[in-house]
Scaffold this motif. Structure first.
Motif, PDB file in Angstrom:
ATOM      1  N   THR A 156       1.059  -1.108   0.020  1.00 35.99           N
ATOM      2  CA  THR A 156       0.015  -0.112  -0.159  1.00 35.99           C
ATOM      3  C   THR A 156       0.808   1.369   0.112  1.00 35.99           C
ATOM      4  O   THR A 156       0.295   2.651  -0.135  1.00 35.99           O
ATOM      5  N   ARG A 157       2.205   0.972   0.514  1.00 30.13           N
ATOM      6  CA  ARG A 157       2.927   2.422   0.254  1.00 30.13           C
ATOM      7  C   ARG A 157       3.206   2.821  -1.157  1.00 30.13           C
ATOM      8  O   ARG A 157       3.424   3.753  -1.378  1.00 30.13           O
ATOM      9  N   ILE A 158       2.715   2.071  -2.208  1.00 25.34           N
ATOM     10  CA  ILE A 158       3.035   2.212  -3.508  1.00 25.34           C
ATOM     11  C   ILE A 158       2.181   3.648  -3.693  1.00 25.34           C
ATOM     12  O   ILE A 158       2.274   4.754  -4.432  1.00 25.34           O
ATOM     13  N   ILE A 159       0.761   3.152  -3.126  1.00 26.85           N
ATOM     14  CA  ILE A 159      -0.222   4.323  -3.392  1.00 26.85           C
ATOM     15  C   ILE A 159      -0.018   5.598  -2.577  1.00 26.85           C
ATOM     16  O   ILE A 159      -0.279   6.601  -3.144  1.00 26.85           O
ATOM     17  N   ARG A 160       0.584   5.339  -1.397  1.00 26.41           N
ATOM     18  CA  ARG A 160       0.762   6.437  -0.796  1.00 26.41           C
ATOM     19  C   ARG A 160       2.106   7.461  -1.379  1.00 26.41           C
ATOM     20  O   ARG A 160       2.213   8.523  -1.559  1.00 26.41           O
TER      21      ARG A 160
END
Length: 889
Positions: free
Chosen positions: A624-628
């Motif tokens: 989910t860090r990719i989306i962040r």
């Protein structure tokens, strides 16, 4: 009683004025001929005497006390832009609609005024700037005026000897000479006697001077901290060299928001031009200077010593200290194979090569973590550091120090003609320090890589009073409990970026829950502890929430898992965070309050405007860090760095999103759509093929892209209406993402994202209603329907559906109609009620709703504005209803 002068324009300069300030005021008076000149005074006796004897008689100088400030409409400021240096005209800043013009050659500072008009040029004198304007406007000056203006230029350029002198200053003086400037008078007036302030500064420089023997050459370094810019700093350095017989001098002055470095050398062994160029300045071998921002004096001194050791009789070259031949792994090998090699040879990092060409560096900790995640069969190229620096064997060790200590690169490849011949590791540097400590400045190796600096003043200026008091209170409680307390994360990041943010995150090196209880009691709030994660939320009486965490280390049992928490130090707590820009921390205890701690280069990344993960498995740990990363990139208009982009693509290739729960993905998508640039972020996700990874049906085509862009424009417009309750913008964007999908396809996407049952019903209900609404709106437009008809078409639709419908409309007249509904029609209320029907003797029943609906329609159509008119419509509706009931069947 003294009659005040009705002045509309005032010209002034900074306190403790010099000749340039006085001359600039005189030059400005040629541009503003009706202005009054308000001179603040000077501590220099020569300037004071000259002003009293001459200028008072020649120009319209007045005291601020003699001016009716209520009549002033324009303030012209020369040779400064700092409000703190204009206290003599402070009353003017209270005048409503005061216009401010600035002419200056000094750079901006934190307390700079915000002018309506400004001319700034980094010339040697402000007077030169104004003379250039006079020349362009063909405004002539008298001989006396030319001499005064020339005096300002000569004084501020050191008679054209200061490094700040430009060709423009010469041109200005040349023009003044044609106007009759008397250089003889200027020569007599200008004596390079030091003012009392300069004498005091020179005394500080002498006291602080220290001599260092660097590879056999004596170098003197001195420093001083001042609260304002001093233009003659180079002159003071020159005086110091003459007085003390110094051969090589580096004078460091901390002035305002930057550090000024002045360097002088009388020997060929020390080229100060090279040194100052490394700091972003310039000059030649014997005289140079630099203006440095975003660093402390200690940091500048560290880098200065490292440069000097590498430049003065350099003897420490890479080839003498490298390890050769270098152990390596091929780029086609797996992580498991590389790990085996590193364990066998006891290596912390290893170069990755393709033949003899170095492609990257793989660290032991990354390889071990990848193996633990079951990624041992992946190629080393997927997790190696691809953005690395290398050196050649004949380079000085200073470059290696910069790479290992400054960039935190554990291993530096040594190459010859592009081929790997050896390596230098951090261990090699430590051994060098032990063996030859005199050759390397100890300050450079001290554990200060976290780039500490104090931002107490920044906190005071940028934070609201209550927030600042809260931070002081937290620090005081930390001191009382014997624990260190820090503000961390996005709160600190936004302080540095000067962005408002009241979401306070605190980290405690100790018992975070006990600290939270003490903070809650002190502030009259209550806490919600989370024992598993050793965190707590302090809820204040105002409703504000403060997140408190125990310094902790998180590790992940498998890719995309939730973290397991262990006690740790601040550094390890910050290392678990997503991006370097979110790893900044500020010390809150009274003895260290405001100290900014940066272990991972967050300040530099903010300056360079990049988003960078902290390690190669960051996206494996938590995809989910990719989306962040995308959300932050678009919010701040930063760029994801190349290494992080490569790691994103690798995470997508590994299908890591398949292992994430739909709820976590949905949460991140909601935050993305609520952020500053949702459509740009969704486009970036599509670029990385992320939407397809989440669900193949989310990978939208250009037609859907236009729909999303219209949604963003419509939501932005609607937010400006400040209506309550606010719409759920995530639902609106989701409607756009699934537009064109059938019921089963849309339901499939919602099931993947684990939509709560009620939200799924909301989306499906809106989609069903929209089909009817679209048809009815088309008919309404064709027959030019009434406002009441429009209301009854749109009113049953949730606001998210109305906004989506407006965004989807291609016909301007229908889009305008929907906006009319949102801005006016949905707020229309009637002035009659069921009570009025009761008073008319109407028995309760369906007729109540029918009659009131007819009144509401009349009001919507503008046919019954007053209460009496509405009562008439109501009575007519009742009569018509009774008449229908009495009609024969």
């Amino acid at each position: 009683m003294t009659q005040l002068s009705p002045v509309h324009t005032v010209i002034t300069c900074h306190a403790n004025a010099d000749f340039d300030a006085l001359a600039a005021m005189v030059a400005a008076s040629k541009l503003y001929p009706e202005a009054a000149l308000v001179f603040p005074g000077s501590q220099e006796s020569t300037l004071k005497d000259y002003f009293i004897q001459s200028a008072m008689y020649l120009f319209n100088f007045q005291s601020i006390k003699d001016i009716d400030i209520s009549q002033v409409r324009l303030l012209v400021v020369v040779d400064t832009r700092q409000r703190s240096r204009l206290l003599h005209v402070e009353p003017l800043f209270s005048v409503n609609n005061l216009e401010i013009h600035i002419y200056d050659h000094h750079p901006q500072t934190e307390d700079s005024l915000a002018p309506d008009f400004e001319i700034y040029k980094p010339w040697g004198a402000t007077t030169s700037i104004l003379v250039d304007i006079l020349r362009a406007k063909n405004i002539s000056v008298t001989e006396d005026e030319a001499t005064i203006l020339g005096l300002g230029i000569f004084e501020d350029t050191g008679s054209f000897t200061f490094g700040s002198t430009t060709a423009h200053d010469f041109e200005a003086a040349a023009w003044l000479k044609t106007m009759g400037m008397d250089v003889g008078i200027i020569r007599d007036i200008i004596s390079r006697e030091l003012s009392s302030e300069q004498v005091a500064i020179l005394s500080e420089l002498i006291d602080a001077a220290t001599s260092h023997s660097i590879n056999g050459v004596d170098v003197v370094v001195t420093e001083v901290t001042l609260d304002h810019y001093v233009g003659d700093f180079a002159l003071l350095a020159h005086k110091l060299m003459d007085m003390e017989g110094i051969r090589v001098l580096f004078a460091i002055g901390h002035m305002g928001d930057r550090i000024h470095l002045v360097a002088r050398s009388k020997i060929k062994e020390v080229d100060v031009g090279v040194v100052c160029t490394s700091f972003g300045g310039g000059g030649h071998g014997y005289a140079a200077s630099a203006s440095i921002k975003d660093r402390t004096i200690a940091q500048v001194k560290d880098e200065l010593f490292a440069l000097l050791y590498s430049l003065i009789n350099p003897q420490l070259v890479v080839g003498k200290f490298m390890s050769a031949p270098a152990v390596r792994v091929e780029s086609i090998q797996t992580v498991a194979q590389a790990l085996e090699v590193m364990v066998r040879y006891g290596l912390k990092a290893i170069p990755v090569v393709a033949g003899q060409d170095v492609r990257g560096i793989l660290e032991l900790s990354v390889a071990e973590k990848a193996q633990a995640h079951g990624l041992g069969e992946e190629r080393v190229t997927e997790y190696m550091l691809a953005d690395f620096r290398s050196v050649t064997e004949d380079q000085d060790l200073y470059q290696v120090m910069e790479i290992i200590l400054g960039r935190r690169q554990r291993l530096v490849p040594v190459v010859r003609s592009g081929e790997l011949i050896g390596v230098i590791t951090r261990t090699d540097l430590i051994n060098l320090l032990i063996q030859e400590p005199a050759r390397i400045p100890e300050t450079y190796f001290s554990d200060r890589r976290q780039q500490e600096r104090n931002i107490r003043t920044t906190l005071t200026e940028r934070l609201p009073g209550p927030v600042l008091e809260l931070l002081h209170c937290a620090g005081q409680i930390g001191q009382e409990l014997g624990v260190f307390v820090y503000a961390v994360g996005g709160f600190v990041r936004d302080i540095v970026l000067s962005i408002p943010n009241d979401d306070i995150d605190l980290v405690v090196e100790g018992d975070g829950i006990a600290f939270a209880q003490a903070l809650g009691e002190r502030l009259g709030g209550h806490i919600r502890p989370h024992l598993k994660f050793r965190t707590a939320v302090v809820v204040l009486p105002s409703g504000q929430k403060i997140d408190v965490a125990t310094a902790r280390l998180e590790y992940y049992k498998y890719p995309a898992a939730l973290p397991v928490v262990e006690l740790s130090s601040l550094k390890m707590d910050l290392f678990r965070r997503d991006f370097s820009i979110n790893t900044l921390a500020v010390h809150l205890r009274p003895e260290h309050f405001g100290k900014l701690i940066d272990f991972f280069g967050g300040q530099q990344d903010l300056k360079d405007r990049v988003i960078r993960v902290l390690h190669s498995l960051s996206f494996v740990d938590d995809p989910t860090r990719i989306i962040r990363a995308i959300r932050f990139e678009q919010r701040f208009q930063f760029s994801i760095n190349s290494q992080s982009e490569r790691l994103i693509k690798n995470a997508v290739r590994l299908n890591l999103f398949d292992k994430l729960s739909g709820a976590r993905i949905r949460h991140e998508l909601r935050l993305l759509t609520e952020d500053a640039a949702p459509v740009a972020s969704l486009m970036r996700m599509r670029e990385f093929n992320l939407l397809h990874e989440i669900h193949p049906l989310l990978h939208f085509q250009p037609s859907r892209e236009q729909c999303l862009a219209e949604i963003e424009k419509t939501i932005t417009w609607y937010k400006l209406l400040f209506r309550e309750p606010a719409p759920d913008v995530w639902i609106v964007y989701f409607l756009g993402l699934v537009s064109g999908l059938d019921v089963h396809q849309a339901r499939s996407v919602m099931e993947r994202l684990q939509f709560p049952h009620r939200r799924q019903e909301l989306v499906e209900g809106i989609r069903r209603q929209l089909r009817f609404v679209s048809m009815m709106l088309a008919q309404w437009g064709k027959k030019n329907g009434s406002a009441a008809d429009l209301y009854e078409i749109l009113q049953p639709l949730p606001v998210e559906g109305v906004i989506y419908s407006m965004a989807k409309q291609r016909k301007p007249e229908l889009k305008k109609a929907i906006s009319h509904f949102l801005t006016r029609l949905q707020d229309v209320r009637i002035a009659v009620s069921g009570k009025d029907l009761h008073n008319m003797g109407v028995l309760p029943g369906p007729i109540y709703a029918s009659a009131l609906r007819q009144v509401h329609r009349a009001v919507l159509n503008g046919e019954a504005d007053t209460r009496q008119e509405q009562l008439d419509v109501l009575w007519e509706a009742v009569q018509n209803a009774h008449g229908e009931q009495n009609d024969p069947i």
